[in-house]
Enzyme design. Structure first.
Site, PDB file in Angstrom:
ATOM      1  N   CYS A  92       1.060   2.068  12.535  1.00  0.00           N
ATOM      2  CA  CYS A  92       2.375   3.268  12.420  1.00  0.00           C
ATOM      3  C   CYS A  92       2.678   4.130  13.564  1.00  0.00           C
ATOM      4  O   CYS A  92       3.719   4.519  13.697  1.00  0.00           O
ATOM      5  CB  CYS A  92       1.854   4.082  11.172  1.00  0.00           C
ATOM      6  N   SER A 107      -3.431  -3.487  -0.782  1.00  0.00           N
ATOM      7  CA  SER A 107      -2.143  -4.106  -0.213  1.00  0.00           C
ATOM      8  C   SER A 107      -2.415  -5.532   0.126  1.00  0.00           C
ATOM      9  O   SER A 107      -3.435  -5.792   1.033  1.00  0.00           O
ATOM     10  CB  SER A 107      -1.945  -3.319   1.030  1.00  0.00           C
ATOM     11  N   GLN A 152      -7.915  -0.479   2.968  1.00  0.00           N
ATOM     12  CA  GLN A 152      -8.940  -1.065   4.152  1.00  0.00           C
ATOM     13  C   GLN A 152     -10.204  -1.162   3.469  1.00  0.00           C
ATOM     14  O   GLN A 152     -11.172  -1.642   4.286  1.00  0.00           O
ATOM     15  CB  GLN A 152      -8.998   0.061   5.354  1.00  0.00           C
ATOM     16  N   THR A 155      12.333  -7.091 -10.261  1.00  0.00           N
ATOM     17  CA  THR A 155      12.010  -8.481 -10.317  1.00  0.00           C
ATOM     18  C   THR A 155      10.659  -8.653  -9.780  1.00  0.00           C
ATOM     19  O   THR A 155      10.663  -8.469  -8.527  1.00  0.00           O
ATOM     20  CB  THR A 155      13.103  -9.354 -10.191  1.00  0.00           C
ATOM     21  N   GLY A 187       0.807  -1.156  -0.085  1.00  0.00           N
ATOM     22  CA  GLY A 187       0.009   0.191   0.160  1.00  0.00           C
ATOM     23  C   GLY A 187       0.748   1.262   0.300  1.00  0.00           C
ATOM     24  O   GLY A 187       0.327   2.364  -0.678  1.00  0.00           O
ATOM     25  N   THR A 188       2.069   1.085   0.916  1.00  0.00           N
ATOM     26  CA  THR A 188       2.723   2.462   0.971  1.00  0.00           C
ATOM     27  C   THR A 188       3.453   2.808  -0.530  1.00  0.00           C
ATOM     28  O   THR A 188       3.283   3.992  -0.735  1.00  0.00           O
ATOM     29  CB  THR A 188       3.652   2.247   2.004  1.00  0.00           C
ATOM     30  N   ASN A 233      -8.332   4.196   8.280  1.00  0.00           N
ATOM     31  CA  ASN A 233      -7.695   2.956   8.870  1.00  0.00           C
ATOM     32  C   ASN A 233      -7.843   3.201  10.446  1.00  0.00           C
ATOM     33  O   ASN A 233      -7.552   2.243  11.105  1.00  0.00           O
ATOM     34  CB  ASN A 233      -6.208   2.914   8.594  1.00  0.00           C
ATOM     35  N   HIS A 238      -1.361  -7.810   2.213  1.00  0.00           N
ATOM     36  CA  HIS A 238      -1.279  -8.251   3.755  1.00  0.00           C
ATOM     37  C   HIS A 238      -2.356  -7.932   4.498  1.00  0.00           C
ATOM     38  O   HIS A 238      -2.649  -8.250   5.573  1.00  0.00           O
ATOM     39  CB  HIS A 238       0.257  -7.953   4.437  1.00  0.00           C
TER      40      HIS A 238
HETATM   41  C1  LIG Z   1      -5.325   3.075   4.591  1.00  0.00           C
HETATM   42  C2  LIG Z   1      -4.175   2.684   4.568  1.00  0.00           C
HETATM   43  N1  LIG Z   1      -3.231   3.254   3.239  1.00  0.00           N
HETATM   44  C3  LIG Z   1      -2.060   2.673   2.999  1.00  0.00           C
HETATM   45  C4  LIG Z   1      -1.569   1.794   4.122  1.00  0.00           C
HETATM   46  C5  LIG Z   1      -0.010   1.011   3.665  1.00  0.00           C
HETATM   47  O1  LIG Z   1       0.010  -0.110   3.382  1.00  0.00           O
HETATM   48  P1  LIG Z   1       1.202  -1.032   3.511  1.00  0.00           P
HETATM   49  O2  LIG Z   1       1.249  -1.569   4.953  1.00  0.00           O
HETATM   50  O3  LIG Z   1       0.832  -2.134   2.675  1.00  0.00           O
HETATM   51  O4  LIG Z   1       2.200  -0.232   3.195  1.00  0.00           O
HETATM   52  C6  LIG Z   1      -2.357   1.152   5.272  1.00  0.00           C
HETATM   53  C7  LIG Z   1      -1.670   0.260   6.060  1.00  0.00           C
HETATM   54  O5  LIG Z   1      -2.181   0.062   7.168  1.00  0.00           O
HETATM   55  C8  LIG Z   1      -3.515   1.930   5.268  1.00  0.00           C
HETATM   56  O6  LIG Z   1      -4.354   1.367   6.273  1.00  0.00           O
END
Ligand SMILES: Cc1ncc(COP(=O)(O)O)c(C=O)c1O
Length: 384
Positions: free
Chosen positions: A325, A199, A178, A237, A69-70, A149, A201
Site C-alpha cells: 500500500c 483475506s 498475515q 450476491t 482483508g480491508t 505485515n 489472496h
Molecule cells: C495485516 C493486513 N491486514 C489487512 C490487509 C488488507 O487485505 P486486502 O488486501 O485483502 O484488502 C493486508 C494486506 O496486505 C494486511 O497485510
C-alpha cells in the site's frame, strides 16, 4: 524469476484456479434464487462455509464472506462502533496496524470516538501492561493484528486474550491476514477472540474474496446493507466461484503446515545469516519464534527502498518496500516509525516475504545477487 513478495499477494494455486473456473462455468446460479440452479450454488456456498469453519475449529454460522482483508477490518471496527455506541466510545488498537484498521479508527475519531493506539517496543510488539492501563469502562473494542505485515512481528495474542477474559463485554478482534498458515492458529483462534479477519489472496485464492470469523452471540452492525445475504450481516450476491476456490486454498494451506513453516523459516534464516554480516545492513525482523517465518525486513543504510527493489527486479527477483500500500507513495514504513526508527531508515526499508513454494536455492540466488548489489551501492555511497 524469484517471487519474494508474498505478503503483497500470492499466485493463485493451479487447482484453486481450476475450481474457480469450473464453478464459474457450471454453478453460476445466484445462491439466493429459488430454482434448482440457485440451490446448487447455495449448496456449494454452504459446503465452502462448512469446510472453512472445520479448518478453523469454528461453526459454519460464525463464518461470513467478504471481499477481503480491508472490508473485514473496516467491518469489525465500524460495525462494533455502530452496534455498541450506546455502551461506550473508546477503542484500543496498536500503533502498527495495517491502514485498513488504522484509517478506520481515524475515521471513527472524526465521528467523536476515542482511540488509544498502543505503542510498541523496538521489535514492534505491544506491552500487556500498556493494554491493561488503556482499558476503560467505556472500551468497546480491542483490535490487535496477529502478524505485522511490514516486519513480521507476532503480537502476544494469548496474553491479550487472557487480559480480556476479565472484560467479557469488550469485542476482541484479530487481523489474521498475515498470520494464517504460519503456525500460530492456536493463538489466533483462541478461546476469547470474537472476530478474526482473513483475506484469500494472501494464501493462493483469487483476489477480492475473504471472510471474517464472528463468535456466535457477538453482534456487529452490517457495513454492507442491501438484500440481506449472509444472514442479513453482509449484503451483496456472494462470489461463489471465488469462495469455493478460497475454501480449497485454505485446506491446501493448512495441509502439512508445520513442514511448510519450517521450510519458510529455513529460507528466512539463510538470507538473515548472510545479510547480517554486512556492516551497512540493519535488520528489523529476527529469525526467532516472536516473528513470522515468512517476513524479513531490512535496510541497506543510505540506499532508498525503491532503488533496491528495482535493482533486484533487474536481476529477476521480486521484493518490495515494506508494504504494497505504501510503496508507490514512497512513504516511510509506519511500523518502523512507530518503533522510533529514524525517518531516513524507515524510508529505506525493504521486505522479502516468502511462501511455502519458495526454496533454499532461491535464497542462495538472492544472497548472490545481494552481494553484487551491495558492492555497487557501497560504491555509490562512498562516492557521495
Ligand atoms: C495485516 C493486513 N491486514 C489487512 C490487509 C488488507 O487485505 P486486502 O488486501 O485483502 O484488502 C493486508 C494486506 O496486505 C494486511 O497485510
Amino acid at each position: 524469476m524469484i517471487y519474494f513478495d508474498n505478503s503483497a499477494t500470492t499466485k493463485v494455486a493451479p487447482s484453486v484456479l481450476e475450481t474457480y473456473t469450473t464453478v464459474s462455468q457450471k454453478v453460476w446460479g445466484n445462491p439466493s434464487s429459488l430454482h434448482n440452479f440457485g440451490e446448487t450454488a447455495f449448496h456449494l456456498l454452504e459446503q465452502s462455509r462448512q469446510q472453512i469453519a472445520d479448518l478453523l475449529g469454528a461453526k459454519p454460522y460464525e463464518i461470513f464472506f467478504t471481499s477481503g482483508g480491508t472490508e473485514g477490518d473496516n467491518w469489525v471496527v465500524k460495525g462494533t462502533a455502530t452496534a455498541k455506541r450506546t455502551f461506550g466510545k473508546h477503542l484500543i488498537t496498536t500503533a502498527v496496524e495495517h491502514p485498513a484498521i488504522h484509517n478506520s479508527m481515524v475515521q471513527l475519531e472524526e465521528l467523536g470516538f476515542d482511540v488509544t493506539y498502543l505503542p510498541v517496543d523496538k521489535e514492534g510488539r505491544i506491552s500487556i501492561d500498556d493494554l491493561k492501563a488503556a482499558i476503560r469502562p467505556d472500551t468497546i473494542l480491542v483490535s490487535v493484528m496477529a502478524v505485522n505485515n511490514e516486519i513480521g512481528t507476532i503480537q502476544p495474542l494469548t496474553e491479550v486474550a487472557d487480559v480480556l477474559k476479565q472484560y467479557p463485554k469488550i469485542h476482541f478482534h484479530i487481523d489474521a491476514v498475515q498470520g494464517i498458515g504460519k503456525g500460530i492458529q492456536e493463538m489466533i483462534m483462541n478461546d476469547r477472540v470474537d472476530f478474526v479477519t482473513f483475506s484469500g489472496h494472501k494464501f493462493h485464492a483469487p483476489r477480492g474474496v475473504g471472510f471474517i470469523y464472528a463468535r456466535s452471540g457477538r453482534k456487529l452492525a452490517p457495513l454492507m446493507t442491501g438484500g440481506g445475504q449472509e444472514n442479513n450481516w453482509r449484503s451483496g450476491t456472494e462470489n461463489v466461484p471465488a469462495i469455493a476456490g478460497m475454501a480449497k486454498a485454505l485446506r491446501l494451506l493448512l495441509t502439512d503446515e508445520t513442514e511448510k513453516v519450517a521450510r519458510e523459516r529455513a529460507i528466512k534464516q539463510r538470507v538473515y545469516d548472510h545479510i547480517k554480516e554486512f556492516n551497512k545492513v540493519t535488520i528489523f525482523s529476527q529469525p526467532t519464534d516472536g516473528f513470522a517465518p515468512h517476513i524479513l525486513c531490512f535496510t541497506i543504510n543510505g540506499v532508498r527502498g525503491e532503488t533496491i527493489v528495482h535493482a533486484f527486479e533487474d536481476q529477476g527477483i521480486y521484493i518490495s518496500t515494506t508494504s504494497a500500500c505504501s510503496s508507490k507513495k514512497h512513504l516511510a514504513s509506519s511500523t518502523l516509525m512507530a518503533m522510533n526508527t529514524p525517518e531516513a531508515i524507515a524510508t529505506s526499508a525493504i521486505r522479502i516475504s516468502l511462501d511455502e513454494n519458495n526454496t533454499l536455492a532461491e535464497a542462495d540466488e538472492f544472497n548472490r545477487v545481494f552481494d553484487k548489489l551491495y558492492k555497487r551501492f557501497s560504491k555509490i555511497n562512498a562516492d557521495a
